[in-house]
Design an enzyme around this catalytic site. Structure first.
Site, PDB file in Angstrom:
ATOM      1  N   HIS A 162     -24.366  73.567  37.005  1.00  8.50           N
ATOM      2  CA  HIS A 162     -24.628  74.940  37.444  1.00  8.50           C
ATOM      3  C   HIS A 162     -23.422  75.348  38.281  1.00  8.50           C
ATOM      4  O   HIS A 162     -23.247  74.890  39.410  1.00  8.50           O
ATOM      5  CB  HIS A 162     -25.917  75.025  38.265  1.00  8.50           C
ATOM      6  CG  HIS A 162     -27.124  74.552  37.518  1.00  8.50           C
ATOM      7  ND1 HIS A 162     -28.166  73.885  38.124  1.00  8.50           N
ATOM      8  CD2 HIS A 162     -27.449  74.639  36.211  1.00  8.50           C
ATOM      9  CE1 HIS A 162     -29.088  73.595  37.226  1.00  8.50           C
ATOM     10  NE2 HIS A 162     -28.675  74.046  36.048  1.00  8.50           N
ATOM     11  N   HIS A 206     -38.283  75.603  52.627  1.00 12.33           N
ATOM     12  CA  HIS A 206     -37.576  74.515  51.952  1.00 12.33           C
ATOM     13  C   HIS A 206     -36.183  74.386  52.563  1.00 12.33           C
ATOM     14  O   HIS A 206     -35.410  75.343  52.551  1.00 12.33           O
ATOM     15  CB  HIS A 206     -37.484  74.837  50.454  1.00 12.33           C
ATOM     16  CG  HIS A 206     -37.026  73.703  49.603  1.00 12.33           C
ATOM     17  ND1 HIS A 206     -35.741  73.208  49.631  1.00 12.33           N
ATOM     18  CD2 HIS A 206     -37.682  72.959  48.681  1.00 12.33           C
ATOM     19  CE1 HIS A 206     -35.627  72.222  48.769  1.00 12.33           C
ATOM     20  NE2 HIS A 206     -36.793  72.050  48.171  1.00 12.33           N
ATOM     21  N   HIS A 235     -29.755  79.746  38.964  1.00  9.05           N
ATOM     22  CA  HIS A 235     -30.550  78.614  38.497  1.00  9.05           C
ATOM     23  C   HIS A 235     -31.667  78.350  39.497  1.00  9.05           C
ATOM     24  O   HIS A 235     -31.781  79.026  40.511  1.00  9.05           O
ATOM     25  CB  HIS A 235     -29.686  77.363  38.284  1.00  9.05           C
ATOM     26  CG  HIS A 235     -28.961  76.906  39.508  1.00  9.05           C
ATOM     27  ND1 HIS A 235     -27.865  77.557  40.020  1.00  9.05           N
ATOM     28  CD2 HIS A 235     -29.173  75.846  40.328  1.00  9.05           C
ATOM     29  CE1 HIS A 235     -27.423  76.932  41.094  1.00  9.05           C
ATOM     30  NE2 HIS A 235     -28.210  75.892  41.311  1.00  9.05           N
ATOM     31  N   GLU A 288     -22.317  72.751  41.076  1.00  8.61           N
ATOM     32  CA  GLU A 288     -23.186  71.583  41.146  1.00  8.61           C
ATOM     33  C   GLU A 288     -23.256  70.848  39.805  1.00  8.61           C
ATOM     34  O   GLU A 288     -23.650  71.431  38.792  1.00  8.61           O
ATOM     35  CB  GLU A 288     -24.609  72.021  41.537  1.00  8.61           C
ATOM     36  CG  GLU A 288     -24.696  72.845  42.811  1.00  8.61           C
ATOM     37  CD  GLU A 288     -26.067  73.460  43.005  1.00  8.61           C
ATOM     38  OE1 GLU A 288     -26.947  73.233  42.150  1.00  8.61           O
ATOM     39  OE2 GLU A 288     -26.260  74.179  43.998  1.00  8.61           O
TER      40      GLU A 288
END
Length: 439
Positions: free
Chosen positions: A368, A290, A374, A339
């Site tokens: 976050h 990813h 997270h 974020e």
């Protein structure tokens, strides 16, 4: 003033526009007498001595000079829920936070800026660092009022309803899935088209937004310069107006004998602009793993330290997922960056729960902060580890993130808001312990 919209293409270009032919000087900026009785005025978005590639300024040719106004006086009830880090009340917390769609504390009709509700902020407007994230829900026009933000530029992200944005340089129409950026110090009037418009605003106290450094991506991909649109010159005839300004977190007002939207011609590179997020050319893996979210950056406000952003504006648009032997939603992580996420439409793949007020829904948001753990909700994790890996189109979705190197501090009003989700942490509870040690 015409209500039609016409645009000039290109990010960072030296644009030229005149609403009346012959009103723009061609051989100098400040002639002894400007054509047609206009006044020459320079609007600077950088120090005069900034490097050429960072020097921002636009010359305006106006019916009356901006200096022609009486003294300012405090405007105490201008935007009661719009807070600034060095003025408003904030509370530090490491907790993961999520809010449902914005519910305005006031039931009376509010214009665009009156409706601002500050959720998180960082930095210091007086030192030109950091940013603040606000929500808006406008239900009436501004009328004869104009607004000017001396503290920072504003990146507006509509979530519901079209906006008509009148600036000194011209008119813009901005709809959901589009954004608009208003430079610091530029007068503006923002009205909903229809009964209501709502969304998000990032108030940037730091360096102006620029396109990110693409690095190995190369010259193409992400947001293309040609897709950024700046309005063409349009002006109002003389009429009284009220001017509201924000300066160091406080609001001030004055009465103008004539409209501030009286620029007949202009040229320069310090301009408002809009961008259609549907035109973003998404990059991604075609093998495995990813990629980091930095490849989804539309705009960045850089700091003096290379590679460290005051704010990155990042989007997660429709795209194909084809990675082999890979957990495809965003991975679990702890990040030095902080974020704030919002959702314009659809479902975000790491937060699929939308069945109740406790989900991540369009118009909502989450925070976050620095080093707070997270990642995907348990529901998303369970599904992504078991599904057959074949080419998959993530469609009808558009999430975004304001990511900052400075810690975001929630406002006390956001921590006490009725739309704060009290049980957000529950979405990560109950992960199975599947580890089996091999002998």
């Amino acid at each position: 003033m015409s209500k039609t919209y016409a645009y000039l293409s290109g990010f960072g270009n030296e644009h030229i526009s005149e609403a009346v032919a012959g009103s723009l000087p061609t051989d100098r900026n400040n002639p002894q007498s400007v054509a047609q009785g206009l006044y020459a005025e320079q609007l600077s978005g950088s120090a005069f001595t900034a490097r050429p590639q960072e020097n921002l300024r636009t010359w305006l040719y106006k019916i009356s000079p901006s200096a022609d106004h009486p003294a300012f006086e405090p405007a105490k009830k201008a935007a009661p829920f719009w807070l600034t880090p060095n003025v408003g009340e904030f509370e530090t917390t490491p907790e993961r936070l999520r809010w449902s769609k914005f519910k305005s504390p006031e039931k009376s009709p509010n214009s665009f800026f009156e409706s601002f509700f500050t959720v998180v902020a960082n930095g210091d407007a007086s030192l030109r660092t950091g940013s603040a994230v606000h929500l808006y829900a406008a239900t009436k026009a501004m009328g004869k009022q104009a607004f000017c933000n001396h503290d920072g530029e504003m990146l507006i992200v509509p979530q519901e309803g079209e906006l008509r944005v009148q600036t000194e340089l011209g008119l813009l129409s901005v709809k959901p899935t589009e954004i608009v950026v208003i430079p610091r110090g530029m007068k503006v009037r923002v009205d909903p088209v229809g009964n209501m418009a709502s969304g998000y605003v990032c108030e940037n106290f730091g360096n102006p937004f620029v396109l990110p450094y693409r690095g190995p991506i190369g010259a193409n991909g992400l947001a293309s310069r040609r897709h950024f649109l700046t309005p063409t010159a349009a002006f109002e005839k003389s009429s009284p107006a009220d001017l509201l300004i924000k300066f160091q977190g406080s609001f001030w007002q004055t009465a103008l004998a004539s409209t501030p939207f009286d620029v007949v011609a202009w040229y320069g590179n310090y301009v408002p602009y809009k961008y259609d997020l549907n035109l973003f050319n998404t990059m991604g893996t075609v093998s495995f793993d990813h990629p980091d979210p930095s490849i989804f950056t539309v705009l960045t406000s850089p700091t003096e330290r290379e590679g460290i952003a005051n704010i990155d504006f990042v989007i997660f648009p429709p795209r194909w997922m084809v990675a082999e032997d890979t957990f495809r939603p965003p991975y679990f992580h702890r990040n030095v960056m902080s974020e704030y996420m919002g959702l314009i439409k659809g479902v975000y793949d790491a937060k699929p729960s939308q069945s109740s007020e406790e989900g991540f829904m369009p118009g909502g948001g989450s925070l976050h902060n620095c080093m707070t753990a997270h990642g995907p909700e348990r529901m998303a994790y369970d599904g992504a580890t078991r599904e057959a890996l074949k080419p998959q189109k993530l469609d009808n979705t558009l999430a975004f993130m304001f990511e900052s190197s400075w810690v975001y501090t929630p406002s006390k009003q956001a921590l006490n808001a009725s739309f704060l989700q009290k049980n957000y942490a529950n979405c990560w509870q109950g992960f199975e312990r599947n580890f089996k040690e091999r002998g």
